[in-house]
Design a protein around this motif. Structure first.
Motif, PDB file in Angstrom:
ATOM      1  N   VAL A 182       0.835  -1.202   0.000  1.00  0.00           N
ATOM      2  CA  VAL A 182       0.000   0.000   0.000  1.00  0.00           C
ATOM      3  C   VAL A 182       0.872   1.254   0.000  1.00  0.00           C
ATOM      4  O   VAL A 182       0.666   2.184  -0.785  1.00  0.00           O
ATOM      5  N   MET A 183       1.866   1.261   0.873  1.00  0.00           N
ATOM      6  CA  MET A 183       2.657   2.476   1.055  1.00  0.00           C
ATOM      7  C   MET A 183       3.537   2.774  -0.157  1.00  0.00           C
ATOM      8  O   MET A 183       3.846   3.936  -0.440  1.00  0.00           O
ATOM      9  N   THR A 184       3.952   1.750  -0.908  1.00  0.00           N
ATOM     10  CA  THR A 184       4.741   1.990  -2.123  1.00  0.00           C
ATOM     11  C   THR A 184       3.868   2.070  -3.365  1.00  0.00           C
ATOM     12  O   THR A 184       4.283   2.632  -4.377  1.00  0.00           O
ATOM     13  N   GLY A 185       2.666   1.525  -3.298  1.00  0.00           N
ATOM     14  CA  GLY A 185       1.796   1.531  -4.464  1.00  0.00           C
ATOM     15  C   GLY A 185       1.012   2.810  -4.636  1.00  0.00           C
ATOM     16  O   GLY A 185       0.848   3.311  -5.759  1.00  0.00           O
ATOM     17  N   LEU A 186       0.505   3.367  -3.536  1.00  0.00           N
ATOM     18  CA  LEU A 186      -0.314   4.577  -3.652  1.00  0.00           C
ATOM     19  C   LEU A 186       0.445   5.758  -4.251  1.00  0.00           C
ATOM     20  O   LEU A 186      -0.140   6.529  -5.028  1.00  0.00           O
ATOM     21  N   PRO A 187       1.742   5.978  -3.929  1.00  0.00           N
ATOM     22  CA  PRO A 187       2.457   7.069  -4.607  1.00  0.00           C
ATOM     23  C   PRO A 187       2.519   6.890  -6.120  1.00  0.00           C
ATOM     24  O   PRO A 187       2.452   7.872  -6.871  1.00  0.00           O
ATOM     25  N   VAL A 188       2.649   5.646  -6.589  1.00  0.00           N
ATOM     26  CA  VAL A 188       2.653   5.394  -8.034  1.00  0.00           C
ATOM     27  C   VAL A 188       1.299   5.757  -8.626  1.00  0.00           C
ATOM     28  O   VAL A 188       1.210   6.416  -9.673  1.00  0.00           O
ATOM     29  N   LEU A 189       0.230   5.329  -7.961  1.00  0.00           N
ATOM     30  CA  LEU A 189      -1.108   5.674  -8.447  1.00  0.00           C
ATOM     31  C   LEU A 189      -1.317   7.188  -8.447  1.00  0.00           C
ATOM     32  O   LEU A 189      -1.956   7.737  -9.358  1.00  0.00           O
ATOM     33  N   SER A 190      -0.793   7.860  -7.441  1.00  0.00           N
ATOM     34  CA  SER A 190      -0.928   9.315  -7.384  1.00  0.00           C
ATOM     35  C   SER A 190      -0.266   9.976  -8.583  1.00  0.00           C
ATOM     36  O   SER A 190      -0.829  10.891  -9.198  1.00  0.00           O
ATOM     37  N   ARG A 191       0.929   9.520  -8.937  1.00  0.00           N
ATOM     38  CA  ARG A 191       1.630  10.101 -10.097  1.00  0.00           C
ATOM     39  C   ARG A 191       0.878   9.813 -11.393  1.00  0.00           C
ATOM     40  O   ARG A 191       0.760  10.687 -12.267  1.00  0.00           O
ATOM     41  N   LEU A 192       0.397   8.591 -11.538  1.00  0.00           N
ATOM     42  CA  LEU A 192      -0.341   8.246 -12.756  1.00  0.00           C
ATOM     43  C   LEU A 192      -1.620   9.077 -12.861  1.00  0.00           C
ATOM     44  O   LEU A 192      -1.989   9.545 -13.945  1.00  0.00           O
ATOM     45  N   ARG A 193      -2.296   9.241 -11.739  1.00  0.00           N
ATOM     46  CA  ARG A 193      -3.544  10.011 -11.733  1.00  0.00           C
ATOM     47  C   ARG A 193      -3.291  11.469 -12.124  1.00  0.00           C
ATOM     48  O   ARG A 193      -4.083  12.082 -12.847  1.00  0.00           O
ATOM     49  N   LYS A 194      -2.174  12.034 -11.675  1.00  0.00           N
ATOM     50  CA  LYS A 194      -1.861  13.423 -12.020  1.00  0.00           C
ATOM     51  C   LYS A 194      -1.391  13.534 -13.475  1.00  0.00           C
ATOM     52  O   LYS A 194      -1.747  14.472 -14.182  1.00  0.00           O
ATOM     53  N   ARG A 195      -0.595  12.580 -13.894  1.00  0.00           N
ATOM     54  CA  ARG A 195      -0.039  12.642 -15.244  1.00  0.00           C
ATOM     55  C   ARG A 195      -1.128  12.522 -16.307  1.00  0.00           C
ATOM     56  O   ARG A 195      -1.080  13.187 -17.348  1.00  0.00           O
ATOM     57  N   PHE A 196      -2.111  11.665 -16.042  1.00  0.00           N
ATOM     58  CA  PHE A 196      -3.205  11.470 -16.993  1.00  0.00           C
ATOM     59  C   PHE A 196      -4.511  11.986 -16.381  1.00  0.00           C
ATOM     60  O   PHE A 196      -5.534  11.297 -16.368  1.00  0.00           O
ATOM     61  N   ALA A 197      -4.457  13.197 -15.879  1.00  0.00           N
ATOM     62  CA  ALA A 197      -5.545  13.742 -15.066  1.00  0.00           C
ATOM     63  C   ALA A 197      -6.886  13.732 -15.773  1.00  0.00           C
ATOM     64  O   ALA A 197      -7.917  13.450 -15.160  1.00  0.00           O
ATOM     65  N   ASP A 198      -6.909  14.030 -17.044  1.00  0.00           N
ATOM     66  CA  ASP A 198      -8.183  14.128 -17.759  1.00  0.00           C
ATOM     67  C   ASP A 198      -8.671  12.786 -18.280  1.00  0.00           C
ATOM     68  O   ASP A 198      -9.769  12.709 -18.842  1.00  0.00           O
ATOM     69  N   ALA A 199      -7.857  11.757 -18.110  1.00  0.00           N
ATOM     70  CA  ALA A 199      -8.208  10.466 -18.716  1.00  0.00           C
ATOM     71  C   ALA A 199      -8.467   9.365 -17.700  1.00  0.00           C
ATOM     72  O   ALA A 199      -9.050   8.343 -18.041  1.00  0.00           O
ATOM     73  N   VAL A 200      -8.029   9.537 -16.444  1.00  0.00           N
ATOM     74  CA  VAL A 200      -8.076   8.459 -15.458  1.00  0.00           C
ATOM     75  C   VAL A 200      -9.146   8.720 -14.404  1.00  0.00           C
ATOM     76  O   VAL A 200      -9.242   9.821 -13.855  1.00  0.00           O
ATOM     77  N   ALA A 201      -9.945   7.683 -14.121  1.00  0.00           N
ATOM     78  CA  ALA A 201     -10.895   7.696 -13.006  1.00  0.00           C
ATOM     79  C   ALA A 201     -10.507   6.571 -12.049  1.00  0.00           C
ATOM     80  O   ALA A 201     -10.089   5.493 -12.481  1.00  0.00           O
ATOM     81  N   VAL A 202     -10.614   6.832 -10.750  1.00  0.00           N
ATOM     82  CA  VAL A 202     -10.275   5.834  -9.734  1.00  0.00           C
ATOM     83  C   VAL A 202     -11.572   5.308  -9.120  1.00  0.00           C
ATOM     84  O   VAL A 202     -12.353   6.070  -8.538  1.00  0.00           O
ATOM     85  N   TRP A 203     -11.793   4.020  -9.269  1.00  0.00           N
ATOM     86  CA  TRP A 203     -12.996   3.381  -8.724  1.00  0.00           C
ATOM     87  C   TRP A 203     -12.723   2.926  -7.299  1.00  0.00           C
ATOM     88  O   TRP A 203     -11.621   2.465  -7.007  1.00  0.00           O
ATOM     89  N   PRO A 204     -13.667   3.053  -6.353  1.00  0.00           N
ATOM     90  CA  PRO A 204     -15.040   3.534  -6.537  1.00  0.00           C
ATOM     91  C   PRO A 204     -15.221   5.004  -6.178  1.00  0.00           C
ATOM     92  O   PRO A 204     -16.342   5.452  -5.967  1.00  0.00           O
ATOM     93  N   PHE A 205     -14.113   5.767  -6.099  1.00  0.00           N
ATOM     94  CA  PHE A 205     -14.197   7.156  -5.649  1.00  0.00           C
ATOM     95  C   PHE A 205     -14.716   8.095  -6.730  1.00  0.00           C
ATOM     96  O   PHE A 205     -15.205   9.185  -6.426  1.00  0.00           O
ATOM     97  N   GLU A 206     -14.567   7.698  -7.995  1.00  0.00           N
ATOM     98  CA  GLU A 206     -14.953   8.561  -9.106  1.00  0.00           C
ATOM     99  C   GLU A 206     -15.796   7.763 -10.101  1.00  0.00           C
ATOM    100  O   GLU A 206     -15.595   6.553 -10.253  1.00  0.00           O
TER     101      GLU A 206
END
Length: 718
Positions: A182-206
């Motif tokens: 969790v602690m090493t994976g969430l930072p990767v997801l954070s970067r991906l979410r920012k890099r592809f901000a207009d294209a990525v949705a995170v389930w079930p939050f979005e």
């Protein structure tokens, strides 16, 4: 619309680099579509996995396909943690918090220290995290066991309470621990979410209205299917890696689900704690996994025809044609060099930064092109006799007076035409006697003379911006009165070799080591191209070291562009492409050419980086075809097209369609003869040749005498 075109399943790991050989407890990934399931892929560390995921997202977006990516670690912590840590009951706030604080590299990361810091802040050093996995160091606030452990938050999320066999995210080490993931994976997801901000949705939050979805999954929801297939393969004498099998089965199951079943699975409401895809639908997931597995077995591949061709294009892969890559390079680059003013005598080889305007006409006045005799009006057919005036007009010593009609004056080459003279007869065509000159016509008015400014007139542009000044240009500038010119500063190009196997020439070479041939070759090419070559040395196959080399070259303002060799493709040791991708400014092209193929193009702190292949022959050819015109554009000299000639072939060759080929060749008796071997490991062929034969992208059968396109080394400035 919740169905996707492509499904990816990722089995994550919070540990250190696991080495080049595939193994368990590492990172595994698998892709599946309605058409089938690909073979699982192994990644030895998180950096390589992140590069692969980012590339996958970019490729699917470019192709217009919807992509779902599943990860096997929790996307959120139990209720209350986000608020206590960040002041917001928002899981994304935790993602960002961890991203800014976690230090993570292939060889080590600070997950245990970060867990201790959180414990000291939120739980008086007794929770919520526990289990320090570092054998050689105690961590303040992170106990090694649960003795005296106190957790101010729920032990599990609601999703974990419903999914049997899950582990708590608070456990950082030991059997089944997911805290490090969790602690090493969430930072990767954070970067991906920012890099592809207009294209990525995170389930079930979005809501799943964007083309890419990130979802939390758990392979143990189909543990029965995994165990069945594991036993079957073991009975068949195979040794499958469970992690690899799990991602393969989950990806296949997701792709095989009906639209209604998938819609039911994603219809949940868990805004803070997140959810595990498939909870409550385990039977449907298992049925879909078995269905996918049956289809995979029914579609076992047949061996492809033997090509014995390492340059054959993989099925379904569209490589970038040479012309397309050149067009994209040309469109994406611009001049980056500064400007300065130099005297003409010191401007040889420099690029004009502004047009050079003639301060004086050339010639400045009408003058004679020959030694002879000048007069006015030309001469009709027949003999002519004119009185010869005393005196003459010579270069630098013009005649002081006017030449009357029907009279002539001695005049020398380059001398100004005095008033009354507009025509000159050659001295070889006259006879002199008694103070007269005789010659035969006809002779047109203006014969053997030069008009004022007929070369360049005052106020006209003598040389245009972007011109690389040669000796002939210095002559013209001087002739039109230009004393100083505005020029661009020389382009400084750094050259860096990468690879653990490389040694400096002249040193002792042990097993597995080779001498660095690329760096001296590329440094020499840069100088021949007319730029300043900056030796950046060698970097080992270590991402941090390579990043430090690139950063030092840029921050010290030593270079305007960088050429690297090695590490330009997508392999696990290809750190150049990985670093540029991580910077968010990288494009890797698998060029449809031989020799060559991988070419990494990107920016490092705003400076262009060209990642050339590690093979010296491929690096040489790619430098000529791609780096030379691109560097010329960066220098301000514009795009440099090599001169090419059609010459008869002195060889026969058949080539398949799909790639452009460059053959080392030399002109012999007006025909292009190839080097004895096309093997890209034969460096000697570069020196034997005096140019390259370029064969087109399509299919070709060249016979002796057929015209082929020959690019002499001289057309590249060599």
């Amino acid at each position: 619309m919740t169905r996707f075109d492509t499904y990816a399943m990722i089995d994550w790991s919070g540990g250190n680099d696991t080495g080049p050989r595939p193994r368990r407890d590492a990172i595994w990934a698998c892709l599946a579509t309605a058409d089938g399931v690909q073979a699982p892929q192994y990644f030895r560390n998180r950096e390589l996995a992140e590069v692969w995921i980012a590339t996958l997202i970019a490729q699917e977006l470019a192709a217009g396909r919807r992509l779902c990516i599943g990860f096997d670690f929790p996307f959120a912590y139990p209720k209350g943690f986000a608020q206590a840590l960040t002041g917001q009951a928002d899981p994304f706030a935790v993602w960002d918090w961890l991203e800014t604080r976690l230090s993570d590299s292939p060889k080590e990361n600070t997950r245990f220290d970060l867990a201790g810091e959180i414990n000291r802040t939120l739980g008086a050093g007794k929770g919520p995290f526990w289990a320090n996995g570092l054998r050689n160091r105690d961590i303040d606030g992170l106990p090694r066991t649960k003795q005296d452990y106190v957790n101010p938050f729920p032990e599990r999320r609601e999703a974990e309470a419903q999914a049997k066999g899950t582990f708590t995210c608070w456990q950082m080490a030991g059997a089944g621990a997911v805290g490090g993931q969790v602690m090493t994976g969430l930072p990767v997801l954070s970067r991906l979410r920012k890099r592809f901000a207009d294209a990525v949705a995170v389930w079930p939050f979005e809501p799943l209205t964007r083309p890419v979805a990130l979802m939390e999954t758990w392979p143990s929801l189909i543990a029965d299917v995994v165990n069945e297939e594991l036993i079957r393969q073991q009975d068949a004498g195979l040794a499958p890696v469970r992690d690899a099998l799990q991602v393969q089965l989950v990806a296949g199951a997701l792709a095989a689900l009906s639209g209604d079943d998938f819609a039911d699975m994603v219809d949940v409401d868990a805004p803070e704690e997140g959810w595990i895809l498939g909870i409550g639908h385990e039977a449907k997931l298992a049925d879909a996994a078995r269905k996918s597995l049956a289809l995979q077995k029914a579609a076992l591949p047949s061996p492809p025809p033997l090509t014995n061709d390492c340059f054959a294009l993989p099925p379904g892969v569209d490589w970038t044609p040479v012309d397309a890559a050149l067009d994209r390079l040309r469109a994406g680059l611009h001049a980056v060099t500064g400007q300065e003013t130099l005297h003409v005598t010191g401007a040889l080889g420099r690029v004009l930064a502004a047009p050079a305007v003639a301060r004086r006409s050339h010639p400045p006045a009408p003058n004679s092109a020959v030694d002879g005799y000048g007069f006015a009006g030309g001469a009709d057919t027949g003999g002519h006799v004119m009185e010869l005036l005393a005196g003459r007009s010579a270069a630098g010593v013009p005649y002081d007076g006017t030449v009357p009609s029907k009279k002539a004056l001695r005049i020398l080459t380059g001398a100004e035409l005095p008033e009354g003279v507009d025509t000159v007869v050659l001295e070889e065509d006259v006879a002199l006697s008694g103070g007269h000159v005789a010659f035969n016509g006809p002779l047109k008015r203006g014969a053997n003379t030069r008009k004022a400014g007929e070369d360049v007139a005052e106020g006209e542009i003598a040389l245009t911006e972007g011109r690389v000044l040669g000796p002939q240009d210095l002559a013209l500038l001087s002739a039109v009165g230009v004393g100083t010119v505005q020029v661009r500063r020389p382009l400084r190009v750094g050259v860096l070799s990468t690879g653990d196997e490389l040694l400096e020439p002249g040193t002792e070479a042990g097993p597995g080591k080779i001498y660095d041939a690329n760096r001296p070759m590329l440094l020499g090419l840069i100088e021949r191209f007319g730029h300043v070559a900056v030796d950046l040395g060698r970097a080992a196959d270590d991402r941090d070291t390579l990043a430090e080399c690139l950063t030092r070259a840029v921050t010290d303002n030593r270079v305007d562009a960088i050429l690297t060799s090695g590490g330009a493709s997508a392999g696990e040791e290809d750190h150049v492409s990985a670093l540029l991708t991580a910077e968010g400014a990288m494009e890797t092209w698998r060029i449809a050419m031989k020799p060559g193929r991988p070419l990494a193009l990107g920016l490092w702190s705003g400076k262009p980086v060209f990642g050339l292949p590690g093979n010296p022959v491929a690096a040489f050819v790619c430098a000529l075809i791609f780096a030379r015109p691109a560097l010329s554009l960066l220098s301000g000299a514009g795009w440099a097209e090599p001169m090419a000639f059609d010459v008869p072939a002195a060889f026969e060759k058949r080539k398949k369609p799909g790639r452009r080929e460059y053959i080392r060749a030399r002109l012999q008796d007006g025909r292009a003869a190839p080097f004895a071997s096309e093997g890209s490991g034969r460096i000697s062929g570069l020196g034997w040749a005096n140019g390259l034969v370029e064969l087109p992208d399509g299919e070709a059968h060249v016979r002796p005498g057929d015209p082929v396109r020959f690019l002499p080394y001289g057309s590249f400035g060599l």
